[in-house]
Design a protein around this motif. Structure first.
Motif, PDB file in Angstrom:
ATOM      1  N   GLY A   1      11.482   5.853  -4.532  1.00  0.00           N
ATOM      2  CA  GLY A   1      11.580   7.257  -4.127  1.00  0.00           C
ATOM      3  C   GLY A   1      11.819   7.397  -2.637  1.00  0.00           C
ATOM      4  O   GLY A   1      12.628   8.220  -2.193  1.00  0.00           O
ATOM      5  N   ARG A   2      11.144   6.579  -1.839  1.00  0.00           N
ATOM      6  CA  ARG A   2      11.338   6.601  -0.384  1.00  0.00           C
ATOM      7  C   ARG A   2      12.771   6.203  -0.019  1.00  0.00           C
ATOM      8  O   ARG A   2      13.428   6.841   0.796  1.00  0.00           O
ATOM      9  CB  ARG A   2      10.329   5.660   0.285  1.00  0.00           C
ATOM     10  N   ARG A   3      13.295   5.148  -0.650  1.00  0.00           N
ATOM     11  CA  ARG A   3      14.652   4.691  -0.343  1.00  0.00           C
ATOM     12  C   ARG A   3      15.718   5.685  -0.800  1.00  0.00           C
ATOM     13  O   ARG A   3      16.765   5.806  -0.154  1.00  0.00           O
ATOM     14  CB  ARG A   3      14.913   3.305  -0.958  1.00  0.00           C
ATOM     15  N   LEU A   4      15.484   6.396  -1.882  1.00  0.00           N
ATOM     16  CA  LEU A   4      16.438   7.442  -2.296  1.00  0.00           C
ATOM     17  C   LEU A   4      16.578   8.488  -1.199  1.00  0.00           C
ATOM     18  O   LEU A   4      17.678   8.948  -0.899  1.00  0.00           O
ATOM     19  CB  LEU A   4      15.995   8.108  -3.600  1.00  0.00           C
ATOM     20  N   VAL A   5      15.471   8.861  -0.590  1.00  0.00           N
ATOM     21  CA  VAL A   5      15.508   9.835   0.502  1.00  0.00           C
ATOM     22  C   VAL A   5      16.194   9.221   1.726  1.00  0.00           C
ATOM     23  O   VAL A   5      17.072   9.834   2.331  1.00  0.00           O
ATOM     24  CB  VAL A   5      14.087  10.324   0.857  1.00  0.00           C
ATOM     25  N   GLU A   6      15.820   7.995   2.091  1.00  0.00           N
ATOM     26  CA  GLU A   6      16.380   7.358   3.283  1.00  0.00           C
ATOM     27  C   GLU A   6      17.885   7.106   3.162  1.00  0.00           C
ATOM     28  O   GLU A   6      18.627   7.321   4.119  1.00  0.00           O
ATOM     29  CB  GLU A   6      15.672   6.023   3.542  1.00  0.00           C
ATOM     30  N   GLU A   7      18.342   6.635   2.011  1.00  0.00           N
ATOM     31  CA  GLU A   7      19.752   6.269   1.862  1.00  0.00           C
ATOM     32  C   GLU A   7      20.646   7.449   1.512  1.00  0.00           C
ATOM     33  O   GLU A   7      21.759   7.554   2.010  1.00  0.00           O
ATOM     34  CB  GLU A   7      19.917   5.192   0.780  1.00  0.00           C
ATOM     35  N   LEU A   8      20.156   8.347   0.624  1.00  0.00           N
ATOM     36  CA  LEU A   8      21.010   9.399   0.068  1.00  0.00           C
ATOM     37  C   LEU A   8      20.533  10.815   0.351  1.00  0.00           C
ATOM     38  O   LEU A   8      21.263  11.771   0.066  1.00  0.00           O
ATOM     39  CB  LEU A   8      21.133   9.214  -1.455  1.00  0.00           C
ATOM     40  N   GLY A   9      19.319  10.955   0.858  1.00  0.00           N
ATOM     41  CA  GLY A   9      18.779  12.297   1.054  1.00  0.00           C
ATOM     42  C   GLY A   9      18.383  12.964  -0.250  1.00  0.00           C
ATOM     43  O   GLY A   9      18.269  14.178  -0.325  1.00  0.00           O
ATOM     44  N   VAL A  10      18.140  12.171  -1.279  1.00  0.00           N
ATOM     45  CA  VAL A  10      17.780  12.685  -2.608  1.00  0.00           C
ATOM     46  C   VAL A  10      16.269  12.561  -2.766  1.00  0.00           C
ATOM     47  O   VAL A  10      15.733  11.449  -2.721  1.00  0.00           O
ATOM     48  CB  VAL A  10      18.509  11.900  -3.716  1.00  0.00           C
ATOM     49  N   ALA A  11      15.612  13.701  -2.942  1.00  0.00           N
ATOM     50  CA  ALA A  11      14.155  13.707  -3.055  1.00  0.00           C
ATOM     51  C   ALA A  11      13.703  14.204  -4.426  1.00  0.00           C
ATOM     52  O   ALA A  11      14.464  14.857  -5.138  1.00  0.00           O
ATOM     53  CB  ALA A  11      13.554  14.600  -1.964  1.00  0.00           C
ATOM     54  N   THR A  12      12.485  13.893  -4.746  1.00  0.00           N
ATOM     55  CA  THR A  12      11.784  14.384  -5.942  1.00  0.00           C
ATOM     56  C   THR A  12      12.547  14.154  -7.243  1.00  0.00           C
ATOM     57  O   THR A  12      12.660  15.038  -8.084  1.00  0.00           O
ATOM     58  CB  THR A  12      11.384  15.876  -5.813  1.00  0.00           C
ATOM     59  N   VAL A  13      13.062  12.945  -7.414  1.00  0.00           N
ATOM     60  CA  VAL A  13      13.674  12.553  -8.678  1.00  0.00           C
ATOM     61  C   VAL A  13      12.661  11.683  -9.420  1.00  0.00           C
ATOM     62  O   VAL A  13      12.348  10.580  -8.959  1.00  0.00           O
ATOM     63  CB  VAL A  13      14.980  11.759  -8.454  1.00  0.00           C
ATOM     64  N   PRO A  14      12.119  12.169 -10.552  1.00  0.00           N
ATOM     65  CA  PRO A  14      11.214  11.309 -11.324  1.00  0.00           C
ATOM     66  C   PRO A  14      11.969  10.075 -11.827  1.00  0.00           C
ATOM     67  O   PRO A  14      13.083  10.181 -12.327  1.00  0.00           O
ATOM     68  CB  PRO A  14      10.773  12.198 -12.491  1.00  0.00           C
ATOM     69  N   LEU A  15      11.364   8.918 -11.653  1.00  0.00           N
ATOM     70  CA  LEU A  15      11.982   7.661 -12.054  1.00  0.00           C
ATOM     71  C   LEU A  15      11.157   6.991 -13.137  1.00  0.00           C
ATOM     72  O   LEU A  15       9.927   7.024 -13.094  1.00  0.00           O
ATOM     73  CB  LEU A  15      12.094   6.718 -10.851  1.00  0.00           C
ATOM     74  N   ARG A  16      11.863   6.359 -14.088  1.00  0.00           N
ATOM     75  CA  ARG A  16      11.167   5.581 -15.123  1.00  0.00           C
ATOM     76  C   ARG A  16      11.755   4.182 -15.153  1.00  0.00           C
ATOM     77  O   ARG A  16      12.959   3.994 -14.980  1.00  0.00           O
ATOM     78  CB  ARG A  16      11.273   6.247 -16.490  1.00  0.00           C
ATOM     79  N   GLU A  17      10.877   3.207 -15.322  1.00  0.00           N
ATOM     80  CA  GLU A  17      11.340   1.827 -15.391  1.00  0.00           C
ATOM     81  C   GLU A  17      11.856   1.537 -16.798  1.00  0.00           C
ATOM     82  O   GLU A  17      11.197   1.871 -17.785  1.00  0.00           O
ATOM     83  CB  GLU A  17      10.216   0.855 -15.035  1.00  0.00           C
TER      84      GLU A  17
END
Length: 178
Positions: free
Chosen positions: A84-100
């Motif tokens: 989640g942190r890297r999504l924000v840092e690389e793409l500016g995409v926040a609050t995307v629920p992720l599932r493995e």
């Protein structure tokens, strides 16, 4: 040297059990040391996958097309938190629920840099619509949405344009969807 190269990663056994830690730099020196990583696939409502072209300054597989985001959790850090942190840092995409959806173990030598990927890669999937608005040019050269079947065909035709882990990451996701 890139300061990200001095971040700590978690060394693991082939079963994913933590066995130590080292820097990103040391983990990626030949012959490579198996460490925990993650790869994020973002899927839009039409089923397309967001790809990023890795920036030219990347120390491994620069300018190759890869999944939306990837990286390494710190020792003991939850994979989804790091992703989640890297999504924000690389793409500016926040609050995307992720599932493995699986784990993909791979090793690949980068012929251009001499660096090695040897990763216990957690494959994470999230839903996202639109275009990332805050792409970091130090991380990402370009983004594109591609249908999964088209991506598989492109990787088969021209594998040299894609990160070596991408096919396995897509396979792990597709297997989880069956």
């Amino acid at each position: 040297m890139n300061t990200r190269e001095q971040h700590l990663v978690e060394l693991v056994g082939t079963d994913g059990t933590a066995i130590g830690e080292t820097t990103v730099d040391e983990a990626h020196r030949a012959p490579g040391r198996l460490h925990r990583a993650f790869s994020v696939l973002l899927v839009d409502p039409d089923g397309r996958l967001l790809l990023q072209q890795r920036a030219a300054v990347k120390t491994r597989f620069a300018l190759r097309w890869a999944n939306a985001c990837c990286g390494h959790p710190g020792p003991g850090e939850a994979v989804t938190d790091a992703a989640g942190r890297r999504l924000v840092e690389e793409l500016g995409v926040a609050t995307v629920p992720l599932r493995e959806v699986g784990v993909y173990l791979y090793q690949a030598d980068d012929p251009d840099s001499g660096r090695v990927e040897f990763e216990y890669d957690h494959v994470l999937v999230g839903s996202f619509a639109g275009t990332p608005e805050a792409v970091d040019p130090a991380e990402v050269a370009a983004v594109d949405w591609v249908a999964p079947d088209e991506l598989v065909a492109r990787m088969a035709r021209s594998p040299e344009f894609y990160a070596p882990w991408l096919a396995g990451v897509v396979d792990a996701w597709r297997s989880s969807e069956r």
